[in-house]
Design a protein around this motif. Sequence first.
Motif, PDB file in Angstrom:
ATOM      1  N   MET A  73      17.435  34.467  36.609  1.00 49.60           N
ATOM      2  CA  MET A  73      18.566  34.251  35.836  1.00 49.60           C
ATOM      3  C   MET A  73      19.729  35.159  36.205  1.00 49.60           C
ATOM      4  SD  MET A  73      18.772  35.229  31.675  1.00 49.60           S
ATOM      5  CE  MET A  73      17.500  34.008  31.210  1.00 49.60           C
ATOM      6  N   MET A  74      21.196  34.397  36.354  1.00 45.10           N
ATOM      7  CA  MET A  74      22.108  35.132  36.708  1.00 45.10           C
ATOM      8  C   MET A  74      22.417  36.430  35.797  1.00 45.10           C
ATOM      9  SD  MET A  74      24.896  32.422  38.284  1.00 45.10           S
ATOM     10  CE  MET A  74      25.386  31.807  36.495  1.00 45.10           C
ATOM     11  N   THR A  75      22.960  37.500  36.468  1.00 42.31           N
ATOM     12  CA  THR A  75      23.627  38.607  35.725  1.00 42.31           C
ATOM     13  C   THR A  75      24.984  38.952  35.806  1.00 42.31           C
ATOM     14  OG1 THR A  75      23.116  40.101  37.582  1.00 42.31           O
ATOM     15  CG2 THR A  75      21.254  39.713  35.768  1.00 42.31           C
ATOM     16  N   GLU A  76      25.631  38.079  36.635  1.00 40.69           N
ATOM     17  CA  GLU A  76      27.149  38.089  37.062  1.00 40.69           C
ATOM     18  C   GLU A  76      27.539  36.607  37.155  1.00 40.69           C
ATOM     19  OE1 GLU A  76      28.144  40.824  40.121  1.00 40.69           O
ATOM     20  OE2 GLU A  76      27.419  42.590  38.957  1.00 40.69           O
ATOM     21  N   LEU A  77      29.197  36.726  36.972  1.00 41.69           N
ATOM     22  CA  LEU A  77      29.623  35.261  37.125  1.00 41.69           C
ATOM     23  C   LEU A  77      30.800  35.470  37.755  1.00 41.69           C
ATOM     24  CD1 LEU A  77      29.645  32.446  36.294  1.00 41.69           C
ATOM     25  CD2 LEU A  77      30.879  33.070  34.134  1.00 41.69           C
ATOM     26  N   THR A  78      31.189  34.650  38.719  1.00 37.06           N
ATOM     27  CA  THR A  78      32.616  34.782  39.523  1.00 37.06           C
ATOM     28  C   THR A  78      33.358  33.821  39.028  1.00 37.06           C
ATOM     29  OG1 THR A  78      31.213  35.717  41.609  1.00 37.06           O
ATOM     30  CG2 THR A  78      33.528  34.681  41.746  1.00 37.06           C
ATOM     31  N   LEU A  79      34.750  34.141  38.602  1.00 36.31           N
ATOM     32  CA  LEU A  79      35.634  32.707  38.416  1.00 36.31           C
ATOM     33  C   LEU A  79      36.691  33.108  39.137  1.00 36.31           C
ATOM     34  CD1 LEU A  79      35.908  33.765  34.376  1.00 36.31           C
ATOM     35  CD2 LEU A  79      34.344  32.016  35.590  1.00 36.31           C
ATOM     36  N   PRO A  80      37.337  31.801  39.547  1.00 38.38           N
ATOM     37  CA  PRO A  80      38.645  31.982  40.242  1.00 38.38           C
ATOM     38  C   PRO A  80      39.968  32.318  39.521  1.00 38.38           C
ATOM     39  CG  PRO A  80      38.167  29.707  39.552  1.00 38.38           C
ATOM     40  CD  PRO A  80      37.131  30.430  39.242  1.00 38.38           C
ATOM     41  N   ILE A  81      40.900  32.842  40.156  1.00 43.43           N
ATOM     42  CA  ILE A  81      42.216  33.169  39.453  1.00 43.43           C
ATOM     43  C   ILE A  81      43.079  32.121  39.930  1.00 43.43           C
ATOM     44  CG2 ILE A  81      44.132  34.774  39.641  1.00 43.43           C
ATOM     45  CD1 ILE A  81      42.294  36.941  40.457  1.00 43.43           C
ATOM     46  N   ILE A  82      43.605  31.355  38.679  1.00 41.83           N
ATOM     47  CA  ILE A  82      44.460  30.218  38.963  1.00 41.83           C
ATOM     48  C   ILE A  82      45.917  30.570  38.868  1.00 41.83           C
ATOM     49  CG2 ILE A  82      42.511  28.603  37.935  1.00 41.83           C
ATOM     50  CD1 ILE A  82      44.212  28.367  35.388  1.00 41.83           C
ATOM     51  N   GLY A  83      46.260  31.633  38.419  1.00 46.93           N
ATOM     52  CA  GLY A  83      47.596  32.105  38.381  1.00 46.93           C
ATOM     53  C   GLY A  83      47.682  33.376  37.953  1.00 46.93           C
ATOM     54  N   TYR A  84      49.255  33.809  37.949  1.00 38.54           N
ATOM     55  CA  TYR A  84      49.448  35.432  37.522  1.00 38.54           C
ATOM     56  C   TYR A  84      50.624  35.090  36.522  1.00 38.54           C
ATOM     57  CZ  TYR A  84      46.640  36.772  41.303  1.00 38.54           C
ATOM     58  OH  TYR A  84      45.450  37.217  42.115  1.00 38.54           O
TER      59      TYR A  84
END
Length: 235
Positions: free
Chosen positions: A1-12
């Motif tokens: 089971m995953m314990t972390e998640l990586t998300l893209p940054i789509i803007g600022y």
Amino acid sequence: MMTELTLPIIGYMHSSYKEKFGIPRQPNLVQVESYIEMSAPYNDVLAFERIEAFSHLWLLWQFHDNKNPEKTQFRPQVRPPRLGGNKKIGVFATRSMYRPSQIGLSVVRLKCVKKEGKSVRVYVTGSDLLDGTPIVDIKPYIHYSDAVIDAESGYAQDEPNRKSVIWSDRAIEQKQQLLTSGKLSVQTAQELEAVLSLDPRPAYQDDEARIYGMKFANLDVKFKVNETCIEIQEL
């Protein structure tokens, strides 16, 4: 089971809030205009086709300015400002920035989406995001499902009280000079008043003699606070 998640940054986010001090504690308390600069490959206007049919958007974003968040151990309780900053409650019963995922959620009003060369900008009002905040997703606000008319909001059921805002003689003179030179707009001056009316001080600070400082847009604002009023001292 995953314990972390990586998300893209789509803007600022680009906003007038240049530091955490002074940012409204919830979205839509002040209708300050800001915009999201989309990052490649998400800077494609096709990704926003028909978005103008929605009046509001959900923004998912990261609390990027927390100090060493990776070194901070999980704290099950925090002190929300709405309770005076001296009472602890469960972190998941608050919107505190000090939370496991460092993810924030705000609903804002959509103004427009503009393409300028390779740049795509999403203009909104009502944001409570610090300048430079990474955006991880944008979703349309759906009124029939997202608006819960009979919802209970615990200790934050009512909007916070506002104070009147006045300008000292020196601040009035400085404002006029900035307006004349084009370094300040009437809109920005009005937005500043609206932000200050919410009394940005920490709840535990109550010193009428103290002069507070706050950066807003291109201004370095000095102000004093009493029981009913906020006086802008200088810009």
